[in-house]
Design an enzyme around this catalytic site. Structure first.
Site, PDB file in Angstrom:
ATOM      1  N   TRP A 190       0.902  -1.257   0.110  1.00 30.20           N
ATOM      2  CA  TRP A 190      -0.082  -0.068   0.050  1.00 30.20           C
ATOM      3  C   TRP A 190       0.866   1.188  -0.063  1.00 30.20           C
ATOM      4  CZ3 TRP A 190      -1.492  -4.101   3.333  1.00 30.20           C
ATOM      5  CH2 TRP A 190      -2.848  -4.708   2.756  1.00 30.20           C
ATOM      6  N   HIS A 193      -6.822   1.999   1.616  1.00 32.34           N
ATOM      7  CA  HIS A 193      -7.863   1.057   1.192  1.00 32.34           C
ATOM      8  C   HIS A 193      -9.093   1.590   2.165  1.00 32.34           C
ATOM      9  CE1 HIS A 193      -5.729  -1.825   4.420  1.00 32.34           C
ATOM     10  NE2 HIS A 193      -5.822  -0.657   4.767  1.00 32.34           N
ATOM     11  N   ARG A 247      -3.145   6.024  -3.622  1.00 30.25           N
ATOM     12  CA  ARG A 247      -1.887   5.158  -3.327  1.00 30.25           C
ATOM     13  C   ARG A 247      -0.912   5.999  -4.270  1.00 30.25           C
ATOM     14  NH1 ARG A 247      -3.571  -1.178  -3.410  1.00 30.25           N
ATOM     15  NH2 ARG A 247      -5.210  -0.986  -1.845  1.00 30.25           N
ATOM     16  N   GLN A 263     -13.090   1.948  -3.779  1.00 30.91           N
ATOM     17  CA  GLN A 263     -13.007   0.434  -3.308  1.00 30.91           C
ATOM     18  C   GLN A 263     -14.460   0.292  -2.611  1.00 30.91           C
ATOM     19  OE1 GLN A 263      -9.878  -0.748  -0.642  1.00 30.91           O
ATOM     20  NE2 GLN A 263      -8.471  -1.277  -2.291  1.00 30.91           N
ATOM     21  N   VAL A 291      -6.861 -10.736   8.208  1.00 39.97           N
ATOM     22  CA  VAL A 291      -7.868 -11.844   7.986  1.00 39.97           C
ATOM     23  C   VAL A 291      -7.359 -13.274   8.236  1.00 39.97           C
ATOM     24  CG1 VAL A 291      -9.645 -10.977   6.317  1.00 39.97           C
ATOM     25  CG2 VAL A 291      -7.501 -11.791   5.560  1.00 39.97           C
ATOM     26  N   ALA A 328     -14.829 -10.341   5.747  1.00 37.32           N
ATOM     27  CA  ALA A 328     -14.523  -9.148   5.189  1.00 37.32           C
ATOM     28  C   ALA A 328     -14.187  -9.388   3.937  1.00 37.32           C
ATOM     29  CB  ALA A 328     -13.708  -8.331   6.069  1.00 37.32           C
TER      30      ALA A 328
HETATM   31  C1  YSA Z   1      -8.843  -7.907   1.552  1.00 37.50           C
HETATM   32  C2  YSA Z   1      -9.514  -8.641   2.752  1.00 37.50           C
HETATM   33  C3  YSA Z   1     -10.460  -8.139   3.545  1.00 37.50           C
HETATM   34  O1  YSA Z   1     -10.881  -9.041   4.348  1.00 37.50           O
HETATM   35  C4  YSA Z   1     -10.906  -6.734   3.100  1.00 37.50           C
HETATM   36  C5  YSA Z   1     -10.377  -6.125   2.474  1.00 37.50           C
HETATM   37  C6  YSA Z   1      -9.615  -6.458   1.531  1.00 37.50           C
HETATM   38  C7  YSA Z   1      -8.927  -5.827   0.617  1.00 37.50           C
HETATM   39  C8  YSA Z   1      -7.676  -4.948   0.942  1.00 37.50           C
HETATM   40  N1  YSA Z   1      -8.042  -3.961   1.748  1.00 37.50           N
HETATM   41  C9  YSA Z   1      -6.953  -4.196  -0.484  1.00 37.50           C
HETATM   42  O2  YSA Z   1      -6.847  -3.188  -0.402  1.00 37.50           O
HETATM   43  N2  YSA Z   1      -6.602  -5.063  -1.259  1.00 37.50           N
HETATM   44  S1  YSA Z   1      -5.883  -4.557  -2.714  1.00 37.50           S
HETATM   45  O3  YSA Z   1      -4.784  -3.904  -2.530  1.00 37.50           O
HETATM   46  O4  YSA Z   1      -5.705  -5.945  -3.580  1.00 37.50           O
HETATM   47  O5  YSA Z   1      -6.983  -3.896  -3.456  1.00 37.50           O
HETATM   48  C10 YSA Z   1      -8.435  -4.441  -3.676  1.00 37.50           C
HETATM   49  C11 YSA Z   1      -8.961  -3.883  -4.848  1.00 37.50           C
HETATM   50  O6  YSA Z   1      -8.900  -2.545  -4.872  1.00 37.50           O
HETATM   51  C12 YSA Z   1      -7.970  -4.399  -6.223  1.00 37.50           C
HETATM   52  O7  YSA Z   1      -8.643  -5.733  -6.307  1.00 37.50           O
HETATM   53  C13 YSA Z   1      -8.389  -3.540  -7.023  1.00 37.50           C
HETATM   54  O8  YSA Z   1      -9.363  -3.571  -7.699  1.00 37.50           O
HETATM   55  C14 YSA Z   1      -8.467  -2.159  -6.361  1.00 37.50           C
HETATM   56  N3  YSA Z   1      -7.313  -1.258  -6.477  1.00 37.50           N
HETATM   57  C15 YSA Z   1      -6.086  -1.783  -5.599  1.00 37.50           C
HETATM   58  N4  YSA Z   1      -5.365  -0.794  -6.189  1.00 37.50           N
HETATM   59  C16 YSA Z   1      -5.679   0.071  -7.055  1.00 37.50           C
HETATM   60  C17 YSA Z   1      -7.146  -0.487  -7.482  1.00 37.50           C
HETATM   61  N5  YSA Z   1      -8.107  -0.138  -8.274  1.00 37.50           N
HETATM   62  C18 YSA Z   1      -7.312   1.081  -9.269  1.00 37.50           C
HETATM   63  N6  YSA Z   1      -6.030   1.441  -8.804  1.00 37.50           N
HETATM   64  C19 YSA Z   1      -5.330   1.161  -8.046  1.00 37.50           C
HETATM   65  N7  YSA Z   1      -3.938   1.549  -7.793  1.00 37.50           N
END
Ligand code: YSA
Length: 350
Positions: A160, A181, A207, A221, A264, A318
Site C-alpha cells: 500500500w 484502502h 496510493r 473500493q 484476515v 470481510a
Molecule cells: C482484503 C481482505 C479483506 O478482508 C478486506 C479487504 C481486502 C482488500 C484490501 N484492503 C485491499 O486493499 N486489497 S488490494 O490492495 O488488493 O485492493 C483491492 C482492490 O482495489 C483491487 O482488487 C483493485 O480492484 C482495487 N485497487 C487496488 N489498487 C488499485 C485499485 N484500483 C485502481 N487503482 C489502484 N491503484
C-alpha cells in the site's frame, strides 16, 4: 402664365403623389416642411401671391388654398398612421415565435460510470441486508495499518504505497495519511457498534502509484464486513457467490484461492470464470480463464480483540473490491485512466 388656382391643383397632385412614396417619419417631416413650412414651404410661398390678385378672385383662391391646407394635413396624418402601423407590423414579425420549430434539446446529465457500478454493487448488498456506511479519506496510521495488524516496518505496508500528510501533530496525534484502502472502516464500524454487523463501505482510496492501464493513484473500493455469532467461511462463500452471480450472471463459476492480508485468517482472493470466453482463455482474462475480482477472508481474531470483541463468541468475514476494475471487466474498458480524464467521448457511452 398659369393661374394660382392651377398652381394649387398641381401642387396638390405633386404633394399627394410624393406622400405615397414616403416610408419613414423623418421623410414625412421633410415632406411637411417642403409643402407647408412657414418660411419656404411651397403652399405659403404660393399664397404670398394672393394679395396681387384682383379682389374678386381672392376669396375663391383663398377657399381653395384653405382646402388644400386641410387636404395636406389630413394626408400627413393618415400617412403617419400608416407608417406607424407598418413599423409595428415589422416589430411584431421580428418578435414572432415560430411554433413549428422543434424544441431545443435538453441534455440530461448522467451518473459517472464508477457511480453507476458502485450503486449496482451496493444495491445487491442492500438486498442482502447490508447497510451502507461512509468514512474519512484522511486517516490515521492506526486505523489504516496498525489496527489491521500492519505495524510499522511490516512488509505488507509495501503493498500500500502511502501518501502521507504533512501534519504537525503537537499533541502527539498519530501520523495522518490518505487512506490506501477502505479497510480502516472495519475498525471504526466495530468500535462504534455491537454485532450483528453487516456493512458495506464504498469510498475513495489513494496510493502513491505509477499509473498504468489498471492502476490509478485515486480509485474507489467497496469494503464489506459481516460480524456475528457463528459466522463461518461458508457464509463468506455463500454471500460472495450470490453477489458475483447477481452482478455477472447466474451461470458464473467462482474460485477462491489462498491469499495473504494481515487482517484476515484465512485470506482468499476470489475470481470468477471469464464471462468473455467462458473460461477457455482470452485477452480479458489474460488467457487464464479466470478474473480476480476481490480480496476477502475471515476477520483475524487479533483484529476482533483490538475492538473489544471476544473472538470465541464472535466471528466475521470481510472483503474489498475495486469498482473501476469491475466496471472495466463488465464493459470491456481497456484503461482505468479513462474514468478520470473527463473525456466526454468516453463518459457519454454509459
Ligand atoms: C482484503 C481482505 C479483506 O478482508 C478486506 C479487504 C481486502 C482488500 C484490501 N484492503 C485491499 O486493499 N486489497 S488490494 O490492495 O488488493 O485492493 C483491492 C482492490 O482495489 C483491487 O482488487 C483493485 O480492484 C482495487 N485497487 C487496488 N489498487 C488499485 C485499485 N484500483 C485502481 N487503482 C489502484 N491503484
Amino acid at each position: 402664365m398659369t393661374s394660382i388656382k392651377e398652381q394649387l391643383i398641381s401642387l396638390e397632385k405633386h404633394a399627394m403623389s410624393d406622400l405615397k412614396q414616403i416610408e419613414t417619419e423623418q421623410g414625412l417631416d421633410e415632406w411637411r416642411i417642403n409643402y407647408q413650412g412657414r418660411r419656404n414651404g411651397q403652399l405659403p410661398k404660393l399664397l404670398e401671391e394672393l394679395p396681387k390678385l384682383p379682389i374678386e378672385d381672392r376669396r375663391e383662391v383663398g377657399i381653395a388654398a384653405n382646402k388644400l391646407r386641410d387636404t395636406l394635413e389630413i394626408g400627413y396624418n393618415e400617412r403617419l398612421q400608416e407608417i406607424k402601423n407598418s413599423e409595428l407590423q415589422e416589430k411584431l414579425l421580428e418578435e414572432t415565435i415560430d411554433v413549428s420549430l422543434p424544441g431545443r434539446k435538453q441534455t440530461l446529465g448522467k451518473l459517472h460510470p464508477t457511480t453507476q457500478t458502485i450503486r449496482e454493487i451496493s444495491s445487491i448488498f442492500v438486498n442482502l441486508g447490508y447497510q451502507i456506511v461512509d468514512g474519512p479519506e484522511v486517516e490515521s496510521d492506526y486505523y489504516n495499518f496498525e489496527a489491521l495488524n500492519i505495524p510499522p516496518d511490516h512488509p505488507a505496508r509495501d503493498q500500500w504505497d502511502t501518501l502521507w500528510l504533512d501534519y504537525n501533530n503537537e499533541e502527539g496525534i498519530r501520523p495522518l495519511l490518505l487512506r490506501t484502502h477502505t479497510s480502516p472502516m472495519q475498525i471504526r464500524t466495530m468500535e462504534n457498534q455491537e454485532p450483528p454487523i453487516r456493512v458495506i463501505v464504498p469510498g475513495r482510496c489513494y496510493r502513491h502509484e505509477a499509473t498504468d492501464t489498471t492502476h490509478e493513484s485515486m480509485f474507489f473500493q467497496i469494503e464489506g464486513l459481516a460480524v456475528d455469532k457463528g459466522i463461518t467461511f461458508a457464509d463468506l462463500k455463500g454471500t460472495l457467490y450470490t453477489f458475483a452471480r447477481k452482478l455477472f450472471g447466474a451461470e458464473r463459476k467462482i474460485r477462491f484461492r489462498c491469499d495473504f492480508f494481515p487482517f484476515v485468517e484465512p485470506g482468499v482472493d476470489m475470481s470468477i470464470d471469464c464471462f468473455s470466453c467462458d473460461g477457455i482463455g482470452c485477452r480479458v482474462c489474460s488467457n487464464t480463464g479466470w478474473i480476480e475480482i476481490m480480496g476477502a477472508g475471515m476477520v483475524h481474531p487479533d483484529v476482533l480483540k483490538r475492538v473489544g470483541y471476544d473472538p470465541d463468541v464472535y466471528t466475521g468475514f470481510a472483503f474489498g473490491m475495486g469498482p473501476e476494475r469491475i466496471s472495466m471487466l463488465k464493459h470491456g474498458i481497456d484503461d482505468i485512466r479513462h474514468f478520470y480524464t473527463n473525456d466526454l467521448r468516453f463518459l457519454e457511452q454509459f
